[in-house]
Design a protein around this motif. Structure first.
Motif, PDB file in Angstrom:
ATOM      1  N   PHE A   2      -6.664  -7.192   6.048  1.00 19.23           N
ATOM      2  CA  PHE A   2      -7.105  -6.989   4.672  1.00 19.23           C
ATOM      3  C   PHE A   2      -6.471  -5.754   4.034  1.00 19.23           C
ATOM      4  O   PHE A   2      -5.972  -5.800   2.918  1.00 19.23           O
ATOM      5  CB  PHE A   2      -8.630  -6.885   4.636  1.00 19.23           C
ATOM      6  CG  PHE A   2      -9.179  -6.566   3.279  1.00 19.23           C
ATOM      7  CD1 PHE A   2      -9.259  -7.546   2.303  1.00 19.23           C
ATOM      8  CD2 PHE A   2      -9.613  -5.288   2.976  1.00 19.23           C
ATOM      9  CE1 PHE A   2      -9.760  -7.261   1.044  1.00 19.23           C
ATOM     10  CE2 PHE A   2     -10.116  -4.998   1.712  1.00 19.23           C
ATOM     11  CZ  PHE A   2     -10.186  -5.987   0.751  1.00 19.23           C
ATOM     12  N   PHE A   3      -6.495  -4.619   4.729  1.00 22.56           N
ATOM     13  CA  PHE A   3      -6.011  -3.365   4.148  1.00 22.56           C
ATOM     14  C   PHE A   3      -4.489  -3.309   4.032  1.00 22.56           C
ATOM     15  O   PHE A   3      -3.954  -2.448   3.347  1.00 22.56           O
ATOM     16  CB  PHE A   3      -6.540  -2.174   4.936  1.00 22.56           C
ATOM     17  CG  PHE A   3      -8.019  -1.999   4.773  1.00 22.56           C
ATOM     18  CD1 PHE A   3      -8.550  -1.506   3.591  1.00 22.56           C
ATOM     19  CD2 PHE A   3      -8.892  -2.358   5.787  1.00 22.56           C
ATOM     20  CE1 PHE A   3      -9.911  -1.365   3.413  1.00 22.56           C
ATOM     21  CE2 PHE A   3     -10.263  -2.214   5.622  1.00 22.56           C
ATOM     22  CZ  PHE A   3     -10.778  -1.719   4.431  1.00 22.56           C
ATOM     23  N   ASN A   4      -3.789  -4.209   4.680  1.00 22.81           N
ATOM     24  CA  ASN A   4      -2.331  -4.260   4.586  1.00 22.81           C
ATOM     25  C   ASN A   4      -1.848  -5.344   3.616  1.00 22.81           C
ATOM     26  O   ASN A   4      -0.646  -5.473   3.408  1.00 22.81           O
ATOM     27  CB  ASN A   4      -1.718  -4.511   5.963  1.00 22.81           C
ATOM     28  CG  ASN A   4      -1.992  -3.353   6.907  1.00 22.81           C
ATOM     29  OD1 ASN A   4      -1.982  -2.203   6.499  1.00 22.81           O
ATOM     30  ND2 ASN A   4      -2.263  -3.663   8.164  1.00 22.81           N
ATOM     31  N   ASP A   5      -2.752  -6.084   3.044  1.00 23.15           N
ATOM     32  CA  ASP A   5      -2.389  -7.170   2.130  1.00 23.15           C
ATOM     33  C   ASP A   5      -1.837  -6.581   0.833  1.00 23.15           C
ATOM     34  O   ASP A   5      -2.450  -5.701   0.234  1.00 23.15           O
ATOM     35  CB  ASP A   5      -3.621  -8.027   1.830  1.00 23.15           C
ATOM     36  CG  ASP A   5      -3.266  -9.313   1.127  1.00 23.15           C
ATOM     37  OD1 ASP A   5      -2.539  -9.265   0.101  1.00 23.15           O
ATOM     38  OD2 ASP A   5      -3.710 -10.376   1.596  1.00 23.15           O
ATOM     39  N   PRO A   6      -0.671  -7.060   0.363  1.00 23.96           N
ATOM     40  CA  PRO A   6      -0.085  -6.524  -0.881  1.00 23.96           C
ATOM     41  C   PRO A   6      -0.972  -6.735  -2.111  1.00 23.96           C
ATOM     42  O   PRO A   6      -0.902  -5.969  -3.067  1.00 23.96           O
ATOM     43  CB  PRO A   6       1.236  -7.277  -1.028  1.00 23.96           C
ATOM     44  CG  PRO A   6       1.333  -8.254   0.080  1.00 23.96           C
ATOM     45  CD  PRO A   6       0.187  -8.053   0.998  1.00 23.96           C
ATOM     46  N   VAL A   7      -1.814  -7.739  -2.089  1.00 23.16           N
ATOM     47  CA  VAL A   7      -2.720  -7.981  -3.218  1.00 23.16           C
ATOM     48  C   VAL A   7      -3.708  -6.826  -3.350  1.00 23.16           C
ATOM     49  O   VAL A   7      -4.056  -6.414  -4.464  1.00 23.16           O
ATOM     50  CB  VAL A   7      -3.455  -9.333  -3.063  1.00 23.16           C
ATOM     51  CG1 VAL A   7      -4.506  -9.515  -4.144  1.00 23.16           C
ATOM     52  CG2 VAL A   7      -2.451 -10.479  -3.092  1.00 23.16           C
ATOM     53  N   LEU A   8      -4.166  -6.268  -2.261  1.00 25.97           N
ATOM     54  CA  LEU A   8      -5.075  -5.129  -2.306  1.00 25.97           C
ATOM     55  C   LEU A   8      -4.410  -3.945  -2.990  1.00 25.97           C
ATOM     56  O   LEU A   8      -5.019  -3.285  -3.837  1.00 25.97           O
ATOM     57  CB  LEU A   8      -5.549  -4.736  -0.907  1.00 25.97           C
ATOM     58  CG  LEU A   8      -6.480  -3.535  -0.853  1.00 25.97           C
ATOM     59  CD1 LEU A   8      -7.783  -3.828  -1.585  1.00 25.97           C
ATOM     60  CD2 LEU A   8      -6.764  -3.141   0.584  1.00 25.97           C
ATOM     61  N   ALA A   9      -3.167  -3.685  -2.682  1.00 24.72           N
ATOM     62  CA  ALA A   9      -2.444  -2.579  -3.321  1.00 24.72           C
ATOM     63  C   ALA A   9      -2.332  -2.812  -4.823  1.00 24.72           C
ATOM     64  O   ALA A   9      -2.523  -1.887  -5.620  1.00 24.72           O
ATOM     65  CB  ALA A   9      -1.063  -2.417  -2.696  1.00 24.72           C
ATOM     66  N   LYS A  10      -2.043  -4.040  -5.241  1.00 21.92           N
ATOM     67  CA  LYS A  10      -1.947  -4.340  -6.672  1.00 21.92           C
ATOM     68  C   LYS A  10      -3.288  -4.166  -7.371  1.00 21.92           C
ATOM     69  O   LYS A  10      -3.345  -3.741  -8.518  1.00 21.92           O
ATOM     70  CB  LYS A  10      -1.441  -5.769  -6.878  1.00 21.92           C
ATOM     71  CG  LYS A  10       0.015  -5.947  -6.593  1.00 21.92           C
ATOM     72  CD  LYS A  10       0.446  -7.370  -6.889  1.00 21.92           C
ATOM     73  CE  LYS A  10       1.925  -7.543  -6.617  1.00 21.92           C
ATOM     74  NZ  LYS A  10       2.384  -8.896  -6.937  1.00 21.92           N
ATOM     75  N   SER A  11      -4.378  -4.484  -6.691  1.00 22.76           N
ATOM     76  CA  SER A  11      -5.697  -4.420  -7.320  1.00 22.76           C
ATOM     77  C   SER A  11      -6.139  -2.994  -7.612  1.00 22.76           C
ATOM     78  O   SER A  11      -7.075  -2.781  -8.375  1.00 22.76           O
ATOM     79  CB  SER A  11      -6.747  -5.118  -6.452  1.00 22.76           C
ATOM     80  OG  SER A  11      -7.057  -4.343  -5.309  1.00 22.76           O
TER      81      SER A  11
END
Length: 101
Positions: A2-11
């Protein structure tokens, strides 16, 4: 994970962050705000039977970092007034009639 997902960074870089709140008479101390400082805005809102209440926030009160909270509020208000007219016209509500709102 979860914490490495690129979507999390975008959010974490959303220019506009919104949140709906449970209707209440008072609209204070909501603890909600903009996610980013540069050109970021936060809006919380409550939809009530006869009105919509908005709380707006930015990291700077005056124009700066590409954001201007006052101009954002004026633009939001104008958009809501235009939407009101469109809805009234679509429902054949005479101008100024608030009995069916």
């Amino acid at each position: 994970g979860f914490f490495n997902d690129p979507v999390l960074a975008k959010s974490t870089r959303y220019q506009l962050s919104t949140s709906g709140l449970i209707p209440a008479y008072y609209f204070t101390h909501t603890g909600f705000g903009a996610v980013v400082a540069e050109r970021g805005y936060g809006i919380n809102y409550m939809i009530e039977p006869r009105c919509i209440k908005f709380g707006t926030e930015g990291k700077t009160r005056e124009a700066g970092n590409g954001s201007d909270v006052r101009q954002f509020e004026l633009t939001l208000r104008q958009a809501m007034l235009e939407l009101k007219v469109i809805c009234e016209q679509a429902n054949n509500i005479p101008l100024g009639d608030t009995s069916r709102l």
